[in-house]
Design an enzyme around this catalytic site. Structure first.
Site, PDB file in Angstrom:
ATOM      1  N   ASP A 133       1.008  -1.149  -0.179  1.00 38.86           N
ATOM      2  CA  ASP A 133       0.015  -0.025  -0.039  1.00 38.86           C
ATOM      3  C   ASP A 133       0.653   1.208  -0.095  1.00 38.86           C
ATOM      4  O   ASP A 133       0.461   2.414  -0.008  1.00 38.86           O
ATOM      5  CB  ASP A 133      -1.083  -0.106   1.205  1.00 38.86           C
ATOM      6  CG  ASP A 133      -0.145  -0.243   2.678  1.00 38.86           C
ATOM      7  OD1 ASP A 133       1.131  -0.514   2.419  1.00 38.86           O
ATOM      8  OD2 ASP A 133      -0.902  -0.096   3.514  1.00 38.86           O
ATOM      9  N   ASP A 181      43.686 -40.014 -23.172  1.00 42.08           N
ATOM     10  CA  ASP A 181      43.712 -39.722 -24.598  1.00 42.08           C
ATOM     11  C   ASP A 181      44.747 -40.541 -25.420  1.00 42.08           C
ATOM     12  O   ASP A 181      46.058 -40.779 -24.765  1.00 42.08           O
ATOM     13  CB  ASP A 181      43.729 -38.171 -24.530  1.00 42.08           C
ATOM     14  CG  ASP A 181      43.621 -37.837 -26.152  1.00 42.08           C
ATOM     15  OD1 ASP A 181      43.340 -38.386 -26.961  1.00 42.08           O
ATOM     16  OD2 ASP A 181      43.817 -36.460 -26.130  1.00 42.08           O
ATOM     17  N   ARG A 197      42.059 -26.651 -30.822  1.00 42.11           N
ATOM     18  CA  ARG A 197      42.980 -28.082 -30.502  1.00 42.11           C
ATOM     19  C   ARG A 197      42.702 -28.846 -31.705  1.00 42.11           C
ATOM     20  O   ARG A 197      42.601 -30.135 -31.482  1.00 42.11           O
ATOM     21  CB  ARG A 197      42.315 -28.608 -29.354  1.00 42.11           C
ATOM     22  CG  ARG A 197      43.573 -29.401 -28.563  1.00 42.11           C
ATOM     23  CD  ARG A 197      42.910 -30.188 -27.382  1.00 42.11           C
ATOM     24  NE  ARG A 197      44.023 -30.877 -26.646  1.00 42.11           N
ATOM     25  CZ  ARG A 197      43.809 -32.081 -26.077  1.00 42.11           C
ATOM     26  NH1 ARG A 197      42.881 -32.907 -26.240  1.00 42.11           N
ATOM     27  NH2 ARG A 197      45.130 -32.527 -25.398  1.00 42.11           N
ATOM     28  N   LYS A 226      36.038 -41.301 -18.292  1.00 45.58           N
ATOM     29  CA  LYS A 226      36.495 -39.973 -18.079  1.00 45.58           C
ATOM     30  C   LYS A 226      35.755 -39.437 -19.366  1.00 45.58           C
ATOM     31  O   LYS A 226      36.526 -39.626 -20.463  1.00 45.58           O
ATOM     32  CB  LYS A 226      37.893 -39.878 -18.150  1.00 45.58           C
ATOM     33  CG  LYS A 226      38.459 -38.214 -18.116  1.00 45.58           C
ATOM     34  CD  LYS A 226      40.046 -38.305 -17.726  1.00 45.58           C
ATOM     35  CE  LYS A 226      40.736 -36.820 -17.876  1.00 45.58           C
ATOM     36  NZ  LYS A 226      42.110 -36.689 -17.650  1.00 45.58           N
ATOM     37  N   ASP A 252      35.581 -36.131 -21.490  1.00 48.57           N
ATOM     38  CA  ASP A 252      36.415 -34.957 -21.835  1.00 48.57           C
ATOM     39  C   ASP A 252      35.566 -34.066 -22.924  1.00 48.57           C
ATOM     40  O   ASP A 252      34.847 -34.592 -23.652  1.00 48.57           O
ATOM     41  CB  ASP A 252      37.782 -35.328 -22.305  1.00 48.57           C
ATOM     42  CG  ASP A 252      38.813 -34.301 -21.757  1.00 48.57           C
ATOM     43  OD1 ASP A 252      38.356 -33.049 -21.395  1.00 48.57           O
ATOM     44  OD2 ASP A 252      39.975 -34.485 -22.045  1.00 48.57           O
ATOM     45  N   MET A 253      35.977 -32.685 -22.635  1.00 46.63           N
ATOM     46  CA  MET A 253      35.446 -31.724 -23.668  1.00 46.63           C
ATOM     47  C   MET A 253      36.382 -30.700 -23.773  1.00 46.63           C
ATOM     48  O   MET A 253      36.539 -29.886 -22.710  1.00 46.63           O
ATOM     49  CB  MET A 253      33.994 -31.483 -23.241  1.00 46.63           C
ATOM     50  CG  MET A 253      33.166 -30.760 -24.356  1.00 46.63           C
ATOM     51  SD  MET A 253      33.185 -28.894 -24.270  1.00 46.63           S
ATOM     52  CE  MET A 253      32.135 -28.185 -25.275  1.00 46.63           C
ATOM     53  N   CYS A 285      34.965 -33.958 -17.452  1.00 52.78           N
ATOM     54  CA  CYS A 285      35.995 -33.166 -17.485  1.00 52.78           C
ATOM     55  C   CYS A 285      36.233 -32.327 -18.724  1.00 52.78           C
ATOM     56  O   CYS A 285      35.230 -32.754 -19.435  1.00 52.78           O
ATOM     57  CB  CYS A 285      37.251 -34.243 -17.803  1.00 52.78           C
ATOM     58  SG  CYS A 285      38.886 -33.476 -18.104  1.00 52.78           S
ATOM     59  N   ASP A 325      43.465 -28.924 -15.149  1.00 51.31           N
ATOM     60  CA  ASP A 325      44.509 -29.256 -15.703  1.00 51.31           C
ATOM     61  C   ASP A 325      46.020 -29.130 -14.943  1.00 51.31           C
ATOM     62  O   ASP A 325      47.118 -29.383 -15.038  1.00 51.31           O
ATOM     63  CB  ASP A 325      44.803 -28.984 -17.022  1.00 51.31           C
ATOM     64  CG  ASP A 325      44.077 -29.855 -18.123  1.00 51.31           C
ATOM     65  OD1 ASP A 325      43.585 -30.794 -17.424  1.00 51.31           O
ATOM     66  OD2 ASP A 325      43.891 -29.678 -18.998  1.00 51.31           O
TER      67      ASP A 325
HETATM   68  C1  DGJ Z   1      42.291 -32.533 -20.921  1.00 56.97           C
HETATM   69  C2  DGJ Z   1      42.172 -33.092 -19.958  1.00 56.97           C
HETATM   70  O1  DGJ Z   1      41.817 -32.140 -18.676  1.00 56.97           O
HETATM   71  C3  DGJ Z   1      43.538 -33.787 -19.486  1.00 56.97           C
HETATM   72  O2  DGJ Z   1      43.444 -34.523 -18.062  1.00 56.97           O
HETATM   73  C4  DGJ Z   1      43.625 -35.037 -20.667  1.00 56.97           C
HETATM   74  O3  DGJ Z   1      42.556 -35.874 -20.319  1.00 56.97           O
HETATM   75  C5  DGJ Z   1      43.617 -34.148 -21.831  1.00 56.97           C
HETATM   76  N1  DGJ Z   1      42.469 -33.454 -21.890  1.00 56.97           N
HETATM   77  C6  DGJ Z   1      43.669 -35.359 -22.818  1.00 56.97           C
HETATM   78  O4  DGJ Z   1      43.552 -34.766 -24.267  1.00 56.97           O
END
Ligand code: DGJ
Length: 736
Positions: A52, A367, A443, A476, A478-479, A526, A548
């Site tokens: 109000d 990898d 990459r 694991k 990864d990206m 990861c 990393d």
């Molecule tokens: C990035 C990851 O953080 C690392 O531990 C490792 O797996 C590499 N990629 C491999 O390409």
């Protein structure tokens, strides 16, 4: 009941443990925000409502309606109607108009918490139940309906928010901004805390006072990012680890986001969080729906430390799932920093043989095991074994490792494709791209179009083929790059801007399939280190690779920052070789162990080549980890040192929930001369109980003295204590 509705006032009260959150249907059927903070008695609700108060009176003051709309605290503000602050919703209707005006229609309150379709979200459990309120709002002009969803975790100071949209008209409506939450505060006297950084130094803490205008962090990279974590907190200017009011916000999402605080003309703060509106659009044809991801809101009245512990409790109980939720994770050795791409079956078996003798429980092949991958420039997408490296095949290797009594884990990067791969040669249009434009390499790889089911199905069939042919017990995922030239060969022009979000939904779909079909496999997420350390990922994987950067001293900051809202038990942390591969720094093996013990713990070095004295320490180090891991996984975490303020030392504790024991860890980063008679105050103990430190069982100390006066530092760096830079010490306190 943690959620109540007052029919007379048309007000809602959400009570989460010691927290109250209130809003109400106000004049004109808008939804106005009333209060968020420490508990207040119910009878105070009526005067707190203050609608109000001028200019909160549109029906009395219709000539200044815009003033009303630009001033009122709203639950879910819309763009276009005279509220010029940051809005939560903006549309494009079939006439090309961007105005939307949501008004209250109805609500319902029910026990439990519904899942979000296709997306991760916190869930209720018997131990930590929840109640939900759904408020339906509608824009009469376009027919857009929005259901604001609030869930309250009654034992925790947690409220979650999300929004479901539906086009109830027969014409298309585009969402161009659909945030998940807006919270209004009556003050601008806040500091904003965020977690920022870059590759190899993720989630460093930044804290700055709010000022007029907008302060925000975001990601427009297609992932939650190394640069800004989808977390922000607003806290009292004088709040510290142990005192002051703190409001923490975390987005349960793994793609583009925004978190923004705006100090308005009247020195109030509007906070919003959701999918980054930059380059976002979502077309709703007649009858179609869209769900905005979840925001977790935590309120603490005892500083930043308590906010963190509430997040930890929530995520450990109400977000993380699967067989490893409450279990110690296997102690692994990962070959990445040991060999990079230069390995073969014999080398891996040599590492496994030595590791198994020392008590390590799992070998993870990182990898480089697939296609013809000798470096990072080929084969992503070709998820079949590189026979030149893995002579005898994958099953042979896994069987040999299993014979040593160890589990076997494997690395995938399922979202990516290398230009030099059979997959890309066969399906170049499966990569995200804009036809006719150059594609940006990062990459040496492109990103697969995960909005397409056939792409996901293909990748999954390749992964399945690997998993079904050998005894794999850990993955694991990864990206390693962000998205560019965001376009899909499969979407029509009017849906191209949906790709950012459709991509994330595709990732969730595949992770969901994987974790459902292989429930016994431990999944670790990861992203080039820690670019996807977010609650969305935690829903699928109980642990995430933190960074990393495996240098123990750099990890102090990274792990401290990560612990602001994520439980330590979810932090991927390994002991790596020295000199450290990134920094060339040498740290003692023991210190590396103590720092990795904060997280999931493992090794990332060639155990056949490290100095004998380090190797000799491993069995005892593993026993120490096993002894304290239950405390790390289930106890309360207290930060004591703060490397962002004083980088000469760090310390932290894990205290059992029943306060019967506590682990104290100390790292002396820089040794200092003549630094005597100092104390460090412990935290979280029972003040009325007596404790002894394990090495001196006859010397009793009260919890009160340990916390209020502190432990004598002679205990740490005295005559028998630690010496030199980068040294560390742990103390174990046990209740008598
Ligand atoms: C990035 C990851 O953080 C690392 O531990 C490792 O797996 C590499 N990629 C491999 O390409």
């Amino acid at each position: 009941m943690s959620i109540t509705y007052n029919e007379k006032e048309r007000s809602f009260k959400l009570r989460a443990n010691n927290t109250d959150y209130m809003f109400k249907v106000i004049n004109g059927e808008y939804l106005g925000h009333v209060y968020y903070g420490r508990k207040v008695p119910d009878e105070d609700m009526d005067w707190l409502l203050r609608f109000d108060e001028s200019p909160f009176t549109p029906e009395k003051n219709n000539r200044d309606r815009a003033v009303y709309l630009d001033t009122t605290p709203f639950e879910y503000p819309c763009f276009g109607i005279g509220d010029y602050r940051e809005s939560a919703l903006k549309i494009l209707d079939s006439d090309g108009m961007s105005t939307c005006d949501l008004r209250y229609v109805s609500h319902r309150i029910f026990d439990g918490k519904p899942a979000l379709e296709g997306m991760p979200a916190t869930f209720a459990t018997e131990k930590s139940p929840a109640q939900t309120l759904e408020v339906t709002m509608k824009d009469a002009h376009t027919g857009l309906e929005a259901v604001l969803v609030y869930s309250v975790f009654e034992n925790l100071d947690v409220i979650t928010r999300s929004v479901r949209f539906k086009n109830t008209s027969d014409k298309p409506i585009k969402l161009t901004r659909a945030l998940s939450a807006c919270v209004e505060f009556d003050t601008d006297k806040f500091d904003m805390i965020t977690l920022n950084g870059s590759w190899a130094r993720e989630r460093h803490i930044e804290r700055a006072p709010l000022h007029h205008g907008k302060q925000s962090i975001d990601s427009c990279r297609g992932e939650s990012s190394h640069q800004n974590n989808p977390f922000a907190a607003l806290c009292d200017r004088n709040a510290d680890e142990d005192m002051g009011e703190v409001f923490g916000f975390n987005f349960v999402y793994s793609g583009n986001f925004v978190a923004q605080a705006e100090v308005t003309q009247h020195k109030k703060t509007r906070f919003v969080m959701g999918i980054n509106p930059l380059d976002f659009e979502w077309l709703l044809d007649a009858g179609e729906t869209f769900t905005a991801p979840e925001v977790v809101m935590v309120h603490s009245d005892e500083g930043i430390g308590k906010m963190s512990r509430i997040f930890h409790d929530l995520y450990r109980e109400n977000l993380i799932r699967g067989e490893y939720k409450d279990k110690r994770r296997p102690i692994l050795i990962n070959n990445w920093e040991a060999t990079y791409f230069d390995f073969n079956t014999d080398k891996l078996i040599d590492i496994a043989k030595e590791a198994s003798k020392l008590g390590i429980e799992m070998l993870v092949m990182d990898d480089g095991w697939f296609g013809h991958r000798d470096y990072d420039n080929s084969s992503l997408g070709d998820w079949f074994v590189y026979e030149k490296k893995l002579q005898g095949g994958l099953k042979h290797l896994v069987d040999e490792v299993n014979k040593l009594g160890m589990k076997f884990g494997i690395w995938f990067e399922p979202e990516m494709v290398s230009p030099d791969s059979d997959l890309y040669r066969a399906h170049p249009d499966w990569a995200i791209q804009i036809k006719g434009r150059d594609m940006t390499l990062c990459r040496e790889q492109y990103v697969l179009d995960y909005s397409r089911k056939e792409v996901r199905d293909y990748v999954y069939s390749m992964i399945k083929n690997i998993l079904d042919n050998a005894n794999i017990e850990y993955i694991k995922w990864d990206m390693n790059r962000q998205l560019t030239e965001v376009g899909s060969a499969a979407l029509p022009p009017e849906r191209q801007r949906e790709l950012w979000h459709r991509y994330v939904l595709g990732v969730y779909d595949l992770m969901g399939r994987l974790t459902t079909d292989y429930p016994h496999i431990l999944l670790e997420n990861c992203s080039g280190g820690g670019a996807r350390f977010d609650p969305g990922m935690l829903y699928f994987s109980p642990q995430i690779w933190c960074s990393d950067d495996t240098d123990a001293i750099e990890r102090l900051k990274i792990q401290h920052g990560t612990s602001i809202c994520y439980p330590c038990s979810a932090m991927g942390a390994h002991i790596s070789d020295c000199p450290n591969h990134l920094l060339n720094r040498n740290t003692p093996f023991k210190t590396r162990g103590h720092v990795a013990m904060v997280g999931t713990f493992g090794y990332e070095l060639d155990v056949t080549r490290i100095p004998q004295e380090d190797r000799d320490m491993i069995p005892a180090q593993i026993e120490e980890f096993k002894k304290y891991n239950p405390l790390v996984r289930t106890g309360e975490h207290f930060r004591i040192g703060n490397m962002f303020e004083d980088n000469t030392w760090d310390a932290w504790m894990f205290v059992a929930n029943d306060k019967s024991e506590a682990l104290f860890e100390f790292v002396q980063v820089m040794a200092r001369p003549n630094y005597r008679s100092r104390r460090i105050k412990l935290k979280g103990l029972d003040p009325d109980a007596y404790y002894y430190e394990e090495s001196e069982p006859d010397k009793l100390m009260s919890g009160a003295a340990l916390m209020n006066a502190g432990i004598n530092c002679a205990k740490i760096w005295g005559v028998d204590g630690i010496k030199g830079d980068y040294s560390s010490k742990i103390l174990h306190f046990v209740r008598k």
